[in-house]
Design a protein around this motif. Sequence first.
Motif, PDB file in Angstrom:
ATOM      1  N   THR A 125       3.715  -0.988 -14.762  1.00  0.00           N
ATOM      2  CA  THR A 125       2.874  -2.046 -15.491  1.00  0.00           C
ATOM      3  C   THR A 125       1.926  -2.448 -14.492  1.00  0.00           C
ATOM      4  O   THR A 125       0.885  -2.797 -14.459  1.00  0.00           O
ATOM      5  CB  THR A 125       3.884  -2.982 -15.966  1.00  0.00           C
ATOM      6  N   GLN A 126       2.611  -2.925 -13.240  1.00  0.00           N
ATOM      7  CA  GLN A 126       1.810  -3.337 -12.043  1.00  0.00           C
ATOM      8  C   GLN A 126       0.991  -2.352 -11.216  1.00  0.00           C
ATOM      9  O   GLN A 126       0.266  -2.783 -10.271  1.00  0.00           O
ATOM     10  CB  GLN A 126       2.527  -4.071 -11.014  1.00  0.00           C
ATOM     11  N   GLY A 127       0.957  -1.040 -11.847  1.00  0.00           N
ATOM     12  CA  GLY A 127       0.209   0.161 -11.229  1.00  0.00           C
ATOM     13  C   GLY A 127       0.807   0.631  -9.975  1.00  0.00           C
ATOM     14  O   GLY A 127       0.080   0.873  -9.233  1.00  0.00           O
ATOM     15  N   ILE A 128       2.286   0.374  -9.870  1.00  0.00           N
ATOM     16  CA  ILE A 128       2.800   0.810  -8.472  1.00  0.00           C
ATOM     17  C   ILE A 128       3.513   2.116  -8.794  1.00  0.00           C
ATOM     18  O   ILE A 128       4.318   2.154  -9.694  1.00  0.00           O
ATOM     19  CB  ILE A 128       4.066  -0.256  -8.018  1.00  0.00           C
ATOM     20  N   ALA A 129       3.242   3.157  -8.089  1.00  0.00           N
ATOM     21  CA  ALA A 129       4.020   4.440  -8.219  1.00  0.00           C
ATOM     22  C   ALA A 129       5.463   4.372  -7.494  1.00  0.00           C
ATOM     23  O   ALA A 129       5.427   3.639  -6.637  1.00  0.00           O
ATOM     24  CB  ALA A 129       3.257   5.686  -7.686  1.00  0.00           C
ATOM     25  N   CYS A 130       6.218   5.034  -8.308  1.00  0.00           N
ATOM     26  CA  CYS A 130       7.503   5.131  -7.660  1.00  0.00           C
ATOM     27  C   CYS A 130       8.405   6.332  -8.119  1.00  0.00           C
ATOM     28  O   CYS A 130       7.955   7.127  -8.772  1.00  0.00           O
ATOM     29  CB  CYS A 130       8.269   3.857  -8.212  1.00  0.00           C
ATOM     30  N   SER A 131       9.485   6.573  -6.968  1.00  0.00           N
ATOM     31  CA  SER A 131      10.179   7.751  -7.309  1.00  0.00           C
ATOM     32  C   SER A 131      11.585   7.345  -7.051  1.00  0.00           C
ATOM     33  O   SER A 131      11.892   6.052  -6.548  1.00  0.00           O
ATOM     34  CB  SER A 131       9.915   8.956  -6.032  1.00  0.00           C
ATOM     35  N   GLY A 132      12.340   8.210  -7.124  1.00  0.00           N
ATOM     36  CA  GLY A 132      14.203   8.140  -6.981  1.00  0.00           C
ATOM     37  C   GLY A 132      14.887   7.440  -8.163  1.00  0.00           C
ATOM     38  O   GLY A 132      16.002   7.640  -8.149  1.00  0.00           O
ATOM     39  N   SER A 133      14.265   6.853  -9.161  1.00  0.00           N
ATOM     40  CA  SER A 133      14.879   6.279 -10.314  1.00  0.00           C
ATOM     41  C   SER A 133      15.633   7.602 -11.130  1.00  0.00           C
ATOM     42  O   SER A 133      15.068   8.567 -11.434  1.00  0.00           O
ATOM     43  CB  SER A 133      14.035   5.555 -11.040  1.00  0.00           C
ATOM     44  N   GLY A 134      16.643   7.321 -11.572  1.00  0.00           N
ATOM     45  CA  GLY A 134      17.298   8.249 -12.589  1.00  0.00           C
ATOM     46  C   GLY A 134      18.561   8.973 -11.898  1.00  0.00           C
ATOM     47  O   GLY A 134      18.831   8.611 -10.419  1.00  0.00           O
ATOM     48  N   PRO A 135      19.179  10.003 -12.342  1.00  0.00           N
ATOM     49  CA  PRO A 135      20.286  10.690 -11.802  1.00  0.00           C
ATOM     50  C   PRO A 135      19.880  11.375 -10.469  1.00  0.00           C
ATOM     51  O   PRO A 135      20.641  11.511  -9.687  1.00  0.00           O
ATOM     52  CB  PRO A 135      20.520  11.740 -12.796  1.00  0.00           C
ATOM     53  N   LEU A 145      13.240  -1.612 -14.489  1.00  0.00           N
ATOM     54  CA  LEU A 145      12.668  -1.864 -13.307  1.00  0.00           C
ATOM     55  C   LEU A 145      11.407  -0.861 -13.090  1.00  0.00           C
ATOM     56  O   LEU A 145      10.458  -1.133 -12.593  1.00  0.00           O
ATOM     57  CB  LEU A 145      13.749  -1.578 -12.224  1.00  0.00           C
ATOM     58  N   ARG A 146      11.815   0.454 -13.470  1.00  0.00           N
ATOM     59  CA  ARG A 146      10.634   1.535 -13.095  1.00  0.00           C
ATOM     60  C   ARG A 146       9.235   1.114 -13.876  1.00  0.00           C
ATOM     61  O   ARG A 146       8.239   1.175 -13.401  1.00  0.00           O
ATOM     62  CB  ARG A 146      10.957   2.807 -13.500  1.00  0.00           C
ATOM     63  N   GLY A 147       9.775   0.694 -15.177  1.00  0.00           N
ATOM     64  CA  GLY A 147       8.505   0.282 -16.135  1.00  0.00           C
ATOM     65  C   GLY A 147       7.804  -0.747 -15.445  1.00  0.00           C
ATOM     66  O   GLY A 147       6.629  -0.713 -15.697  1.00  0.00           O
ATOM     67  N   VAL A 156       5.642   6.563   0.625  1.00  0.00           N
ATOM     68  CA  VAL A 156       6.707   5.487   0.500  1.00  0.00           C
ATOM     69  C   VAL A 156       6.292   4.413   1.502  1.00  0.00           C
ATOM     70  O   VAL A 156       6.476   4.534   2.491  1.00  0.00           O
ATOM     71  CB  VAL A 156       8.060   5.880   0.259  1.00  0.00           C
ATOM     72  N   GLY A 157       6.093   3.170   0.786  1.00  0.00           N
ATOM     73  CA  GLY A 157       5.794   1.778   1.942  1.00  0.00           C
ATOM     74  C   GLY A 157       6.898   0.897   1.598  1.00  0.00           C
ATOM     75  O   GLY A 157       6.777  -0.138   2.173  1.00  0.00           O
ATOM     76  N   ALA A 158       7.751   1.030   0.742  1.00  0.00           N
ATOM     77  CA  ALA A 158       8.677   0.153   0.173  1.00  0.00           C
ATOM     78  C   ALA A 158       9.990   0.796  -0.366  1.00  0.00           C
ATOM     79  O   ALA A 158       9.998   1.671  -1.121  1.00  0.00           O
ATOM     80  CB  ALA A 158       8.425  -0.794  -0.678  1.00  0.00           C
ATOM     81  N   VAL A 159      11.207   0.254  -0.164  1.00  0.00           N
ATOM     82  CA  VAL A 159      12.393   0.541  -0.820  1.00  0.00           C
ATOM     83  C   VAL A 159      13.070  -0.643  -1.637  1.00  0.00           C
ATOM     84  O   VAL A 159      13.051  -1.893  -1.144  1.00  0.00           O
ATOM     85  CB  VAL A 159      13.629   0.886   0.154  1.00  0.00           C
ATOM     86  N   LEU A 160      12.842  -0.590  -3.003  1.00  0.00           N
ATOM     87  CA  LEU A 160      13.521  -1.587  -3.982  1.00  0.00           C
ATOM     88  C   LEU A 160      14.880  -1.281  -4.414  1.00  0.00           C
ATOM     89  O   LEU A 160      15.076  -0.113  -5.054  1.00  0.00           O
ATOM     90  CB  LEU A 160      12.366  -1.851  -5.058  1.00  0.00           C
ATOM     91  N   VAL A 161      15.651  -2.202  -4.349  1.00  0.00           N
ATOM     92  CA  VAL A 161      17.040  -1.980  -4.804  1.00  0.00           C
ATOM     93  C   VAL A 161      17.432  -2.766  -6.037  1.00  0.00           C
ATOM     94  O   VAL A 161      17.521  -4.104  -5.862  1.00  0.00           O
ATOM     95  CB  VAL A 161      18.237  -2.074  -3.664  1.00  0.00           C
ATOM     96  N   GLY A 162      17.752  -2.388  -7.209  1.00  0.00           N
ATOM     97  CA  GLY A 162      18.382  -2.992  -8.347  1.00  0.00           C
ATOM     98  C   GLY A 162      19.469  -2.120  -8.692  1.00  0.00           C
ATOM     99  O   GLY A 162      20.124  -1.523  -8.046  1.00  0.00           O
ATOM    100  N   PHE A 163      20.004  -2.658  -9.977  1.00  0.00           N
ATOM    101  CA  PHE A 163      21.316  -2.078 -10.604  1.00  0.00           C
ATOM    102  C   PHE A 163      20.918  -0.632 -10.768  1.00  0.00           C
ATOM    103  O   PHE A 163      19.871  -0.246 -11.541  1.00  0.00           O
ATOM    104  CB  PHE A 163      21.549  -2.828 -11.808  1.00  0.00           C
ATOM    105  N   ARG A 207       0.885  -1.152  -0.003  1.00  0.00           N
ATOM    106  CA  ARG A 207      -0.087   0.056   0.008  1.00  0.00           C
ATOM    107  C   ARG A 207       0.927   1.340   0.112  1.00  0.00           C
ATOM    108  O   ARG A 207       1.683   1.394   0.936  1.00  0.00           O
ATOM    109  CB  ARG A 207      -0.971   0.021   1.252  1.00  0.00           C
ATOM    110  N   GLY A 208       0.956   2.025  -1.041  1.00  0.00           N
ATOM    111  CA  GLY A 208       1.622   3.190  -1.173  1.00  0.00           C
ATOM    112  C   GLY A 208       2.418   3.053  -2.245  1.00  0.00           C
ATOM    113  O   GLY A 208       2.331   2.225  -3.288  1.00  0.00           O
TER     114      GLY A 208
END
Length: 307
Positions: free
Chosen positions: A120-130, A114-116, A153-160, A103-104
């Motif tokens: 696609t799953q309808g999840i809003a996100c921030s932080g990606s990019g420079p 990863l952002r895309g 924000v309800g989650a932190v997701l870490v990828g490359f 939720r969030g």
Amino acid sequence: MAAGCVQLSRPLCSQILASVDTLLFDCDGVLWRGESPIPGAVQLINRLQEQGKRVFFLTNNSTKSRQMYGEKLRALGFQARPEQVFGTAPCSALYLRQEARLRGSVYLIGGATLRGELQTQGIACSGSGPGPELTPGPGPTQVWAAEPLDPAVGAVLVGFDEHFTYMKLCRATRYLQNPACIFLATNTDTLLPLEGGGVPGTGCLVKAIEAASNRTAHVIGKPSTFMLECMVKEHGINPSRTVMVGDRLDTDILMGSNCGLRTILTLTGVSTLEEARAHQESNSPDRHKLVPSFYVESVADLLPALD
């Protein structure tokens, strides 16, 4: 000494292939190196499918989508469809939506793919990019510590993330100070093997955030079991009639062990037979999970069993 680590002879290979319906393949180091297929890999994958075997491709790479992997496979000559590809980007989005029931929104350390997948799953996100430029202030540490956080924000997701910065580390750490905030990592590979050497992988970013937040990320990719769980749900595969083929002991082979699968190590990639033998001779049960059931010099060694 742990059992396993048996070289596949042609008769034994024939027995193994006859006993499975599904084969899971890691990609880089197993089916190709860089932009060149491993000799015999294309023929193997195509012949397996012609003989009725189901083939899936597993990757910890969060920078490429299923569609992108499908296109690369086809360009190299493999018979493959995007739905045969299981990667950490789509599986991370599925986990947040279906398993974690997020939720969030997500604070994302990761790239456009990863952002895309999240979107696609309808999840809003921030932080990606420079990221934004810092505004003038009394000093960088004070600015980062006082920066307002998004309450959604309800989650932190870490990828490359090639744009990873100290500022992103600070922000992720501050979000994770809330124990209700989900902490997710696509994978923990610490090195990306490249021709001429390697570069730090996602695992290095994950370790930095784990150390700063004093929390441990839930990992989606290999050696976690979640990608196999996704395949079981989507395609109904039977783990008892499935084999995992990979080149890394700490991801591919360990995932197979964690999932109760038979495993085949191919020696065209990262891990060596000497490393597998060392794990086999160890007294540690945890290290025994890194021992493959079988090994081959190359996936091409499986071809004669299909004649």
